[in-house]
Structures are given as structure tokens and as C-alpha cells.
Design a protein around this motif. Structure first.
Motif: not given
Lengths: 249, 342
Positions: A96, A143, A145, B8, B341
Motif C-alpha cells: 500500500t 490503504a 496498493p 498490511a 489489502h
């Protein structure tokens, strides 16, 4: 005048018979944007790579705040505050935005061999990263990518990563390449403010941006610096007009 | 859990499990349930089969650290697996035969204590990975694959031609090595012990993946140039990962030797390196539980299809082809969805 932040003296590099960098001397002073322009194949990227430590010069030296960088590799130079962006955006695509900038802050901290605590809960690194993301104008995109960012946003991400390195200077290789007029203007405004954080050596093809932003411009032709001066001086230089600006001037 | 996701996502935020976590928990419970169920039904062979899956999953977990997180395709991980096996076999051999392994600086007659054997195996694996990694990491891509294969083959032929420890015939371990407080000859106790080691190793890798080191390692997989430009040398990060990986796979080898009570050069053969790669591709490279999913599926198919046809590997090949073509994320990617993600 104070000593320059970056001082390049007599840098030369050949590839076979081709002199890609031919006795180049230039400097970068605190608070300035120094643009490096030149036609394709003039050796701009080769010069940048010698400054960043990716390739070694045959002769000459690069000094950062008076310290010779001979024998210091690219990672070492980055840790000394040489913050670089690439001609083709270069980030970790699966990470990210936040992870990319945290990685950069981690690099600057010099401590990557820590195996226990989760890096994404490291308050120090996160604080730095959020600051840099905000300064680069990417707030709200933490957040996402990197692979899913728009082109202009990826450029901004590179700026945020450069900021997280606690830069002594920025080496920006065509940061505006491939951006629309609007995006280029916005990025120009961003760079305009950055010069007070650390001086910028800017390789750029966008002449409007170069003449608008730069304090000084150096013109590279066939590996040689043919002129250095203020934007007005460069515009008026007959030699530069002949070899480079051509019909534009 | 995808590689990027590992760093993450703070796990279990808000008390709700992600799909990946549910799949992982199901895999863990599936292994334990299978082993205990087989034990309850007195199916000793199936307990042993479950133990084999767990051990191979540990070996695969070692490979996953460098392949899944670091992006290094090592085609020589049988070297560490076999060295771990031989560390176990040789130590036990001397202890069981009352022959000195060395007499200087002190007389040492080997050992049958698993904790000592495990530490020795991990040290041997780490040392081998340090030497092989330091040389191999000078190359990238297909050259890296070939040089790791070459080192693996060197060790394989060395084991074959060294008569002191059985050479081609291998080395038997007459009595399974012991662990304080356990009867390791009881299949279910050994199974439990192996499961504890497996989940400890997966926990270790999860911790590493989330750490500063893990962030740099995963960045090395994606973009080495960028890693250099933020002041981190990829070579050092990858070498450390390679050493840890070698140690984990060697630990699996020591357990495997104890499972079979036998060590032979086949543990060092390139087929095994290939099988470890297959586990990860089947399970979903870079996912924490990929080695368990892959090893479980592989052993199950070997057992089930092997009973139907001698040519089970043909059908297995078709399955592998299907995964590579249509389900790149492997079993876990298929069940838990693509990379998320957060």
C-alpha cells in the motif's frame, strides 16, 4: 556563499568509445532547484546514476556536504539523505501507499534487521510516513496498493518516499514524465515548496516547468555541460538555442 | 494471507476473522482433527501420514520464507532437508552404537535427545544456507534456480559417496530419538510434538513477515532497485532470510528422519526440492499456510490416487496444470479470495 550541498567535479564515464559523461562539474546549493536539461541521449540519466551511486564514474568525484562519496553504494548514499525518484516510477507495487512510505522511513532509520515487533505498528515510522504522505498530497490514499494508483499519484508516492528519507537533497529524474498539463502543474507547485526542505536536482523535459521552477539550469549535450545559468541567461544563450532549444526559442 | 497483507493488516481487528484466517484455522484444525481422529480409530498408519504432512509442511514453510516472501526460487531446498536428516541420523548413530563422533576437544558419543538434535540440525542447515546463499545470491532469475540446484546435487552426491554413514544405502535409526517427558514411539505423541513445531514455525514466519525485516524482505521481492534507493541493501536481507529458511527446513529434515527412523540420500534429491516447490504452488505461494495446504493435498492425492493407479502422478500433473493456469493463488487463494489489502 555557503558551501554547496552537492558538489560534482570532473565526472567522466565512457561506455566503449561513447563518452556518456564528459568532465561534468556542477553543484547544488541550499534552497535551490537546479534543472538539468538536454536532448535525448545527452547523458542525463547516466549522470544521475553516477550521483546516486548506481554506476561508478571513471574519473571525478561527487561530494555531499563536503564529504566524498567515493566507495559509497546507492544504499549508503540514500542513507546519507540522497533521495531519488526514477524516470519510470519505481515503488513496491503490492504494498500500500502507507507500506511504501514506511519502508522508506525504515530505510532512513538504518534499522531493518529487527525481527520481532510488527513494523506497521511502529508509532515512529507511522508518524513520519503519515506526515510525508500528507505533504505529498496523498492523504486518504494510504490503504491503496501502489499498483492501483493513477500515474500522477504514483509520482506523488515517490515524492512521499523521498521525503521520508530525511533528504539532504532530491534527485528527481523526470518526475513529470507522462503527466497531463494539470498534473504537471500540481506537481510543479509541490516541488516549488520542497526546495526549502532540501535542494532539488531536477532532470526534466517539460521546458515550461523547468523555466518556471528553476533557480539555475545546466544544459547537457553529448555528456558535456555547455551552459549553466539562470533561466533567463539560458534562454538568451545563443549556443543553447542552437544545440537544444532550436525553434522553440 | 497474501504476502503484502501480512504486513498490511493488524490481525483480528474488531474481533472478526478474515476469510484467510478462517481458511488457515480450518487447515490447522483439519490436520489436528485428522491425526487425533485416526488415533481414536486406532489407524496408526493414518496418524503417521498426518505426521508426514506436518513435517513436509514445516519444510515447505522454510522454503516459503524465501520464495513466497523474498521471491527467491530455490530449487535446492532438499539440501537443508537432507542435512537436517543426516544431522539427526549421525548423532543417533553414534549414540546407539556407542562410538565416538569425535574425541577432540572432548569425547562426544552423539545423542538421542531431540532438542539437541534439532538445534544441531538447524545450525547445520543455517550454516549450509549461509555458504550456499552467499554464493547463489550473486545471481538472479534462472541462474539462481540453477545454482541452488547445483549445490543441492553436490551435497546429494557427496552423501552417496561417503561410506562412513551408509552411502547409497542410507543410515537407519533403530530407536526413535527421545523428547523429555514424551514417549516419542507413541505415534500420536510424536504427531502432537510435530504439530507444536509446525505451528511454532508458522508463528515465527508470521512474526518475521510483519516485522521491519519482513517489510524489507517483501520489498526485495517486488523491487530491489527501490529497496536500494531507500537505503536498504537487498543482498543482506535476502541472505538472512535464506539462512533462517535453511534452518527451518533442516529442522523438518531431522523430524522426517525420526518419522522414518531412516535417513538416505533420497532426502537430498532434487525430486524433494521440486516437491517442496509444488506444495507452495498448490497451496498458494506467499500465503502463510500454503505449505500445509499444499503438503496435505499432495500426500492425500498420493495416498488416494496411488491406490487407484500407479500413474497417479499423471493425474496430479493435470491438477497442477489446472492450478497454474486457472488458480494462481493456489488452494488458499481459491478459498480465501485474491489478495486483499488493508
Amino acid at each position: 556563499m555557503a558551501d554547496p550541498i552537492l558538489d560534482i567535479r570532473g565526472l567522466s564515464r565512457s561506455f566503449g568509445a561513447l563518452k556518456a559523461t564528459d568532465d561534468v562539474s556542477l553543484d547544488l546549493r541550499a534552497g535551490e532547484i537546479h534543472a538539468l536539461i538536454g536532448p535525448n541521449g545527452a547523458g542525463k540519466s547516466t549522470l544521475i546514476k553516477q550521483i546516486s551511486g548506481e554506476i561508478a564514474p571513471d574519473a571525478g568525484e561527487v561530494r555531499l556536504r563536503g564529504r566524498s562519496l567515493a566507495g559509497v553504494d546507492a544504499a549508503g548514499r540514500a542513507r546519507l539523505g540522497m533521495a531519488r525518484s526514477f524516470q519510470v516510477s519505481s515503488v513496491a507495487p503490492e504494498f500500500t501507499v502507507l507500506q511504501n512510505v514506511v519502508l522508506s522511513a525504515q530505510g532512513a532509520s538504518g534499522a531493518s534487521f529487527r525481527f520481532f515487533r510488527p513494523v506497521m505498528r511502529d508509532a515512529g515510522l507511522l508518524g513520519t510516513a503519515h506526515d510525508c504522505i500528507a505533504q505529498a498530497g496523498l492523504s486518504g490514499r494510504e490503504a491503496v496498493p501502489a499498483a492501483e494508483l493513477a500515474h500522477g499519484e504514483r509520482r506523488k508516492l515517490e515524492i512521499a518516499m523521498a521525503l521520508a528519507l530525511r533528504p539532504a537533497l532530491f534527485l528527481l529524474d523526470e518526475p513529470m514524465a507522462g503527466m497531463g498539463t494539470e498534473g504537471a502543474t500540481a506537481l510543479g507547485d509541490l516541488l516549488d515548496g520542497l526546495r526549502h526542505r532540501a535542494p532539488i536536482l531536477l532532470v526534466e523535459h517539460d521546458m515550461d516547468a523547468v523555466f518556471r521552477l528553476s533557480d539555475r539550469v545546466s544544459v547537457l549535450v553529448y555528456g558535456r555541460v555547455v551552459a549553466t545559468g539562470t533561466p533567463d541567461e539560458i534562454r538568451a544563450d545563443p549556443e543553447v538555442q542552437r544545440v537544444y532549444l532550436g525553434e522553440e526559442a | 494471507m497474501s504476502a503484502a497483507e501480512v504486513t498490511a493488516m493488524p490481525e483480528g481487528r474488531g474481533g472478526r476473522m478474515t476469510r484467510a484466517q478462517i481458511v488457515n484455522a480450518a487447515l490447522a484444525l483439519g490436520l489436528i482433527g485428522f491425526g487425533l481422529g485416526a488415533w481414536a480409530m486406532d489407524e496408526t498408519f493414518l496418524v503417521t501420514l498426518a505426521t508426514k504432512v506436518a513435517i513436509l509442511a514445516i519444510a515447505g514453510a522454510g522454503l516459503n520464507l524465501v520464495l513466497g516472501f523474498g521471491g527467491l526460487v530455490s530449487f535446492g531446498h532438499a539440501a537443508y532437508f537432507g542435512l537436517g536428516g543426516y544431522a539427526s541420523g549421525i548423532l543417533a548413530h553414534h549414540a546407539l552404537n556407542y562410538t565416538a563422533m569425535f574425541e577432540w576437544p572432548f569425547v562426544f558419543e552423539g545423542t538421542t535427545s531431540m532438542p539437541v538434535i534439532w538445534l544441531t540440525a538447524m545450525a547445520v542447515g543455517a550454516l549450509a544456507a549461509l555458504v550456499i546463499g552467499a554464493l547463489s545470491l550473486r545471481t538472479t532469475g534462472v541462474y539462481f534456480i540453477m545454482i541452488t540446484l547445483a549445490f543441492g546435487q553436490m551435497i546429494f552426491y557427496f552423501a552417496i559417496s561417503w561410506p562412513a554413514y551408509g552411502g547409497e544405502d542410507g543410515l537407519p535409526i533403530y530407536v526413535r530419538n527421545g523428547f523429555p517427558g514424551l514417549n516419542t514411539l507413541d505415534p500420536v505423541q510424536f504427531f502432537g510434538l510435530v504439530c507444536v513445531v509446525l505451528f511454532a514455525m508458522l508463528g515465527l514466519i508470521s512474526m518475521l513477515a510483519r516485522s521491519r525485516f519482513g517489510l524489507a524482505l517483501q520489498a526485495a521481492r517486488q523491487n530491489r532497485q527501490r529497496l536500494m534507493a531507500v537505503g536498504i541493501r537487498p543482498g543482506g536481507v535476502l541472505l538472512v532470510a535464506f539462512v533462517i529458511s535453511g534452518a527451518i527446513t533442516a529442522l523438518a529434515g531431522a523430524l522426517y528422519a525420526d518419522l522414518n527412523r531412516f535417513v538416505s540420500p533420497s532426502m537430498l534429491s532434487w525430486h524433494l526440492s521440486g516437491e517442496l516447490l509444488v506444495f507452495l504452488i498448490l497451496g498458494g505461494t506467499g500465503r502463510l499456510f500454503a505449505p500445509l495446504a499444499g503438503a496435505g493435498l499432495y500426500i492425500a492425492l498420493e495416498h488416494l490416487l496411488g491406490g487407484v493407479s500407479d500413474h497417479w502422478q499423471f493425474f496430479f500433473g493435470l491438477l497442477l496444470l489446472g492450478v497454474v493456469l486457472f488458480a494462481r493463488g493456489g488452494v488458499i487463494g481459491f478459498l480465501a479470495g485474491g489478495k486483499r489489502h488493508g
